[in-house]
Design a protein around this motif. Sequence first.
Motif, PDB file in Angstrom:
ATOM      1  N   HIS A  12      10.326 -22.360  53.166  1.00  0.00           N
ATOM      2  CA  HIS A  12      11.656 -22.875  53.524  1.00  0.00           C
ATOM      3  C   HIS A  12      12.699 -21.760  53.493  1.00  0.00           C
ATOM      4  O   HIS A  12      13.508 -21.606  54.406  1.00  0.00           O
ATOM      5  N   HIS A  26      10.226 -33.150  47.926  1.00  0.00           N
ATOM      6  CA  HIS A  26       9.751 -34.196  48.820  1.00  0.00           C
ATOM      7  C   HIS A  26      10.910 -34.741  49.659  1.00  0.00           C
ATOM      8  O   HIS A  26      10.807 -34.875  50.876  1.00  0.00           O
ATOM      9  N   LEU A  62       4.665 -25.819  44.727  1.00  0.00           N
ATOM     10  CA  LEU A  62       6.104 -26.009  44.907  1.00  0.00           C
ATOM     11  C   LEU A  62       6.778 -24.689  45.272  1.00  0.00           C
ATOM     12  O   LEU A  62       7.662 -24.635  46.127  1.00  0.00           O
ATOM     13  N   THR A 110       6.137 -23.876  48.849  1.00  0.00           N
ATOM     14  CA  THR A 110       7.006 -24.694  49.707  1.00  0.00           C
ATOM     15  C   THR A 110       8.382 -24.049  49.837  1.00  0.00           C
ATOM     16  O   THR A 110       8.926 -23.916  50.937  1.00  0.00           O
ATOM     17  N   THR A 150       3.877 -34.099  44.363  1.00  0.00           N
ATOM     18  CA  THR A 150       3.436 -32.727  44.082  1.00  0.00           C
ATOM     19  C   THR A 150       4.145 -32.205  42.831  1.00  0.00           C
ATOM     20  O   THR A 150       5.360 -32.322  42.732  1.00  0.00           O
ATOM     21  N   SER A 209       8.014 -31.918  51.485  1.00  0.00           N
ATOM     22  CA  SER A 209       6.683 -31.694  50.918  1.00  0.00           C
ATOM     23  C   SER A 209       6.070 -33.052  50.547  1.00  0.00           C
ATOM     24  O   SER A 209       6.794 -34.026  50.363  1.00  0.00           O
TER      25      SER A 209
END
Lengths: 459, 194
Positions: free
Chosen positions: A190, A168, A183, A186, A177, A173
């Motif tokens: 990235h 986060h 995760l 994400t 979460t 994100s």
Amino acid sequence: MSETIKTHPELAEIFNKDEERVDWHDETLWWIRQKRDKSAHSIPEWEQLRETASQIKNNVLSDLANYLLAFEKNAKANGIIVHWAANAEEHNQQVHSILKVHGIQQMVKSKSMLTEECHLNEYLEKHGMDVIDSDLGERIVQLAKEPPSHIVLPCIHKKKEEIGDLFHIHLGSPAGTSDPQVLTETARQHLRETFLTRKAALTGVNFAIAATGEFVVCTNEGNADMGAHLADVHIASMGIEKIIPDRKHLGVFLRLLTRSATGQPITTYSSHFKKPRKGQEMHIIIVDNGRTIQMGREDFRASLKCIRCGACMNTCPVYRRSGGHSYHNAISGPIGAILAPNLDMKKYADLPFASTLCGSCSNVCPVKIDIHQQLYKWRQVIVKEGYADTSKKLGMQLMTFTLSSPTVYRTAGKAGRWVLKHIPFAVNNQFNPWYKHRDMPEAPAESFGEWYKKNVTDK
Amino acid sequence: MSKEKILAALRHNQPEISALPVNLAFERDESINLVEKFRVIAEGIGSKVYVVAGLEEVAALIAADFPEAKRVLSTVAEVVSSAIPAFELHEDPHTYADVDIAIFKPRLAVAENSALWITEDRMGVRALPFITQHIIMLVDKNTLVPDMHAAYEKIGDTDYGFSTFIAGPSKTADIEQSLVLGAHGPRSMTIFMH
């Protein structure tokens, strides 16, 4: 240096504050150990494989200079540029200068415990270079500004909620979460961006084949390959002990490596890098950093056989309950505790004592390193060299005094039983390290000696 | 400089020569059905396996399994069609970043771990088997070997620039040991065994 380094017991105490987490850590690693067992037991020739791997590594250590020369010659013939680094500093400088020559300021790096050992990231950052670790676990600890706590499972000490918080803050994100699937996705997005934009990639080396000059990198995530095949410059860092003689020996090691590590039959990718691709530059840095010294220590040289599977950590009752960070060394656990004192005996004098000497590590080691025996031997070296801590020395002296006189021994026993019975608070307190996380035993009414005298009349 | 120092230190500190084990032959259960063994292991690590009579069945199954795929390409001529274009070589590997499905034909299949050996000449470009969102492997049953020893016996001293064993989709369990398929490489692997 005046910096005070916290010892294994001190750091373990911090880890042990959160009892629930310790239990979880313990159980998770034991579960991995059980997966290893299941996998190993499904191979009837497992013990023969271990013995063969051990013999191959013994041969490699006994002829390493020649193997390294052969590897260098063949790698050069393949078009790879080979560098030699005596220590961490020289390795880091070499990486830096390769990047400088190409005017590159950003690099993506897959898992390499050697670069952790050399503190490469810190070095490059100090020189204005940006390094992104691409292994998911390594990326997580990098964002948390922590070292990996396990060589195969770098963030095994972290809970998914903490990882959600990190993502986060750093990757934008949504807050709160904690679903591993979300995760991971994400991180995938990235890091894909990272892979596509980096001109240089650094990988570790699992095995380097002397006869062919190629090297093998094993990952599950595919991050080493994503980095290396998209970058203009590929740098591979290897310790001198990564050599194996021939390709066919990979058959032995690839069968052992992941079964020992996580119980998988093989990693998703076992990539054999032999020549740079057209237009690419490929470098190998061969690093010593204390390994030749360890080679000269007869009792400890077998530690150089290690293939970094992490089985000794997963099985170790002390590692599981103290966490990787308590070892304050790039490589933690039992194997780290026999490698570290070679680098700095004073700084790591505590590590060989972080063991119950139960021998489980030696039993699971795929290349049959006598880990627990080396731990025991290091203790002797460390005490002899004067690096043992004072309380340990005093304790030993008191023990020697007590055990060498029958009268003192009997009196001490009596006193101990009396204390436990009449004034238990004298030992059930924070000044007694044995009392931490344990209850003191109930005192027996009499010693065995006293019982024997009463009950056995015939002499 | 450091090279000489390292080698000199090694020569001084190395133990007496210890022989290499000459015998790398391990006991092997010859009665095992390799196709079945391969399939069980491959499915166990998250691959999807179709045992097909011939490659003509492949196109329809791909269309059914990946209805949303936009960029599909095949390095295997036998399955190229209007729906599955042939791989075209671009020097820059970054141009394959949007590939949804890539189809390959590995050289060997290892029953004990479902690893597929694929050399660079069958990859199109090195990055392709990793950068594609989904990977499809066309495996000839005749390329099956029981274990890694047999695989390296076959590989021998063949020359290649790059080669790899791939076993299943890319994956990670770094977050609390929960297995997630699709780390950085393909999210899925489909194997057509023929």
